[in-house]
Structures are given as C-alpha cells and as structure tokens.
Design a protein around this motif. Sequence first.
Motif, PDB file in Angstrom:
ATOM      1  N   SER A  80       1.014  -1.328   0.130  1.00  0.00           N
ATOM      2  CA  SER A  80      -0.074   0.024  -0.072  1.00  0.00           C
ATOM      3  C   SER A  80       0.795   1.360   0.123  1.00  0.00           C
ATOM      4  O   SER A  80       0.823   2.288  -0.800  1.00  0.00           O
ATOM      5  CB  SER A  80      -0.940   0.048   1.260  1.00  0.00           C
ATOM      6  OG  SER A  80      -1.660  -1.418   1.374  1.00  0.00           O
ATOM      7  N   PHE A  81       1.948   1.291   0.778  1.00  0.00           N
ATOM      8  CA  PHE A  81       2.879   2.223   0.806  1.00  0.00           C
ATOM      9  C   PHE A  81       3.606   2.747  -0.547  1.00  0.00           C
ATOM     10  O   PHE A  81       3.548   3.691  -0.998  1.00  0.00           O
ATOM     11  CB  PHE A  81       3.898   1.993   1.867  1.00  0.00           C
ATOM     12  CG  PHE A  81       4.804   3.005   2.161  1.00  0.00           C
ATOM     13  CD1 PHE A  81       4.557   4.256   2.954  1.00  0.00           C
ATOM     14  CD2 PHE A  81       6.152   3.152   1.481  1.00  0.00           C
ATOM     15  CE1 PHE A  81       5.548   5.131   2.935  1.00  0.00           C
ATOM     16  CE2 PHE A  81       7.020   4.122   1.579  1.00  0.00           C
ATOM     17  CZ  PHE A  81       6.813   5.288   2.450  1.00  0.00           C
ATOM     18  N   TYR A 102      -0.913   1.602   5.769  1.00  0.00           N
ATOM     19  CA  TYR A 102      -0.056   2.202   4.897  1.00  0.00           C
ATOM     20  C   TYR A 102       1.586   2.307   5.635  1.00  0.00           C
ATOM     21  O   TYR A 102       2.343   2.836   5.128  1.00  0.00           O
ATOM     22  CB  TYR A 102      -0.193   3.903   4.235  1.00  0.00           C
ATOM     23  CG  TYR A 102      -1.223   3.610   2.991  1.00  0.00           C
ATOM     24  CD1 TYR A 102      -0.831   3.722   1.823  1.00  0.00           C
ATOM     25  CD2 TYR A 102      -2.576   3.706   3.574  1.00  0.00           C
ATOM     26  CE1 TYR A 102      -2.042   3.902   0.874  1.00  0.00           C
ATOM     27  CE2 TYR A 102      -3.526   3.778   2.662  1.00  0.00           C
ATOM     28  CZ  TYR A 102      -3.318   4.085   1.370  1.00  0.00           C
ATOM     29  OH  TYR A 102      -4.238   3.958   0.346  1.00  0.00           O
TER      30      TYR A 102
END
Length: 468
Positions: A302-303, A356
Amino acid sequence: MLFNLLLAIVLLIEFWLCLTKSDFELLSPAPLNTLVFCLAAALSILGMRTWNEVPLKVDGFSFLLLGCTCFALGALLVRAFWQTRNPRGRHYARPGSLDSHHTHSFEVASWKYLVLFVVVIAAAAIRIHDMTEMAAGAGKHFESYVDLAKWARQVTSSSFSTANIRMGEGYSFVSRQSDKLVTVIAYCSVFFSVRSIADARGWKGIVPPLSCLLATCGYTILMGSRGPIANYAFASALAFFLLQLRDGRSARLITKKMITIGGIAVLLGIPLFYFSSALVGRMASSSLDSYISFYVSGGLPSFQLALDRGIAASPYPGMRSFYNLYVFAYKFGIIHSLQPYASDFVRIGNHGSNIYTMFFRYFADFGIAGIIVLGTAAGGIFETMYEYARRHTIPAVVVPFLYVGSNLFDLEREEYVFSRMLNTSVLVIVVLAVIVTLWLTGSLGTYILQLRRHMRGALRREDALDDI
C-alpha cells in the motif's frame, strides 16, 4: 520481489544488531519493531502467490528501511541514556515509598474482580441497547445480532460533527465511557492474569482475573470487532516479559522462552483469528495464508502504491501525522474542514487496504525529513515508556504501558504515536488505568495520602521561604 527480499534480509540483520544492543530483550522497542517489519516484508513475498501485485521498488525499499533504522536508533539512544543514569539497569525503590509496592507484594481481593466482571456485563448491555435504539431510529430491522453489530460498526466508526468529533458517534455518553472502562479492565486483567500464572498462584489466583479478561474479549466480539483481542494477546506477551525481568531472569533465556511460547501461540491464534471473522460479520473471502499474509504485510505494498500514484497534499501541514491536534482545532472552529482519519482504500489483488505503515503519515506530511525526525522520535518515546515500566515494577505503571505498548506489534500497519496518542480518550484511559490498578492493589489510599503529604510539605516550604 527483489526489493521485498532485500528488505527482509537487511531488516533481519538489523534486528540481530538491535537485539544485541538491547541486551537480548526481544520485546524492547528497537528489536521488536524491526522484527515485525522484517516479518511483514517476508509475508509480502508469500503474498505474491495470491494477492500482492505491487512489489517494492527502490523508493519504497529505501523509505521503509530508513524509517525502521531511525526508529531503532531513537530507541537505542534513549536506552543508552537510561543505562548511563542507572548502570545497574534496574530501579530500586525507597523503603516506604509507593514504588516499593512491587508487582508481587499484594493480593487482589476476589470481590474486586467480581465488581469488574459485573461492569463489563453492564457495559455490554448498555452498548447493545444503544445499537438497538439506533437501528430502530434508522428504520432498520436485522434478523441476527451479527448483522446489527456489523451495521452499527459501519455507521458509527467514522462519524464527524462540528459539535463533537469522536469514534462511535451515535452511542450514548454512558456507553462511550463504559467502553473506555472495559478497555481499562481488559489490560488490568491481562496483567493480573499473567502475574498469577508467572507466580504459580494456582487456580484460585488465576481464575478471577482470567474470567474478567474473557468477559472483555466477549464484549469485543459482541461489538463487532477483533482487533482489541489481538492487542490483549500482545499485551500478555509484554506483561510476561516484564514480570520475568522483574524476577531477575536472564533476558537471553526469557527471549528464548518467548520465541517458543510465542511460536506456539501464533500457530494456535492464526486459525482462531481467521475463522472468528464470521463472528463479527467479516467472513474472509480468501484462503488462510492469503488472509493472514495480507493482514500483516498489506501496509508495505500500500505504501509503494501510494508512492507510485503520488500522495495528495493535506489541507493543513502535518495533518496526517498529528491528526488529533487538528481535531481539537476543528472542534473549536480554528479550522473549518477535517479529513477522515483513515486513509483512502486501495485495491491490492483481492484485498482492499487502507493501511500504509507508520511511516506513510510522516512521509506524506514532511517527506524524508518527516521519516527521519518523527521516526526517531517515535522510537525514543516508546523506549522511554518501556524503560520506565521495566524499572518501576508497580502495576500502576506497568498496566498503562501495556495499553500503549501493545501497539508496538502493529506499527507495520498503522501509526499510533503522534496521530492517535495525542487524544483525550487515550489520556482518560491511561488515568483510569492508574486509578483502577491502584484500587485493585489496595494502594489508592496510600497514593492519595502520600500525595497530600507531598502537597503539605510543599506548602510548608513556601511558608518558610516567605518568612525569610
């Protein structure tokens, strides 16, 4: 996949260095945080067989490694400072002081556990009543309690109003405060259950606190959630570790024991966590390995995805990292708009993600400088709390740390230090944890008496200065 593997290898080396620098205290912040990010990197590789379609690139790899390193350095610097102040590595209380009331020097009356148990049952009844009233007011009718709890969670988890901003808006004031009290009871029960087991107090000593803990777990399930139960499990590991250190055991031997016990607990707990999703209306739609690997490591891809797509600027500087400070500003009309706390959902394979890692908020607000400064500060803050709980063995210090420190196991998913801890609800829970723990140990009166004596002594010193 190359950078995922490289991150896992480098963090494994960094974990070993942190562990040796922390005198083999596995659950101290520097090695623990490095370990959970290392496991997340390894599980993100496992997820590439099923859900993970976003491998790390050089930027994601660099920022995550930088964040983990800064967190570890912040923690180790604080640890070195504490060791300089007290080379013996332990806190020695003055005779007769409140600090001399150690974790093993008292017995908790059984009737007090009964009071806590009744409070949990009453809190559950109040919460269920509020959910029923909300559903009736919205014209909703549900065939099962699971559907009711799922609906209530969805409509109350991210409500905002200018008059009062809080999670769970729609519940009564009594219900919200009862929820805080149940949280406090849970962490008190964790500590006293583990203490009873560690001290081999027998069934009569173990059953009362364990019954309260199971009641709080039942409350959590009834409210349509499972996350707090994972935190209770992590807090139990922390409590066991601190109590073993209290008894003068070798940190190296405790770490070996924790790895064995923790491995067995994880093997038993993962299937329970997976299949319990049906109890809270979140039936898993993927296989066990896919579900668990995503739950732990979903923050890493996600990051990376956020870096690939570009991160939108916040309307105010530092709003993501210091969210609750902006909540206060919004309440008092200083600012006129407020974004939701949770980040936007993204699709990664067959999973939706809004986690994240802890470093996303720092980077999104302040870039690389944010990761360096806030990541280092976060490590230092957690280490300060850990050192204080390790050296001051009174339960009124340890129990609040268990509440805050249990988040150490989840920083690979979300940030908890600046965005969540700067919150009146957290402060209320910490204060309640101190009060309830002092009441359970029979030292609340002693503490008040010592506080009054201290205040009288201060007044006498002021009078003496006035006479000079």
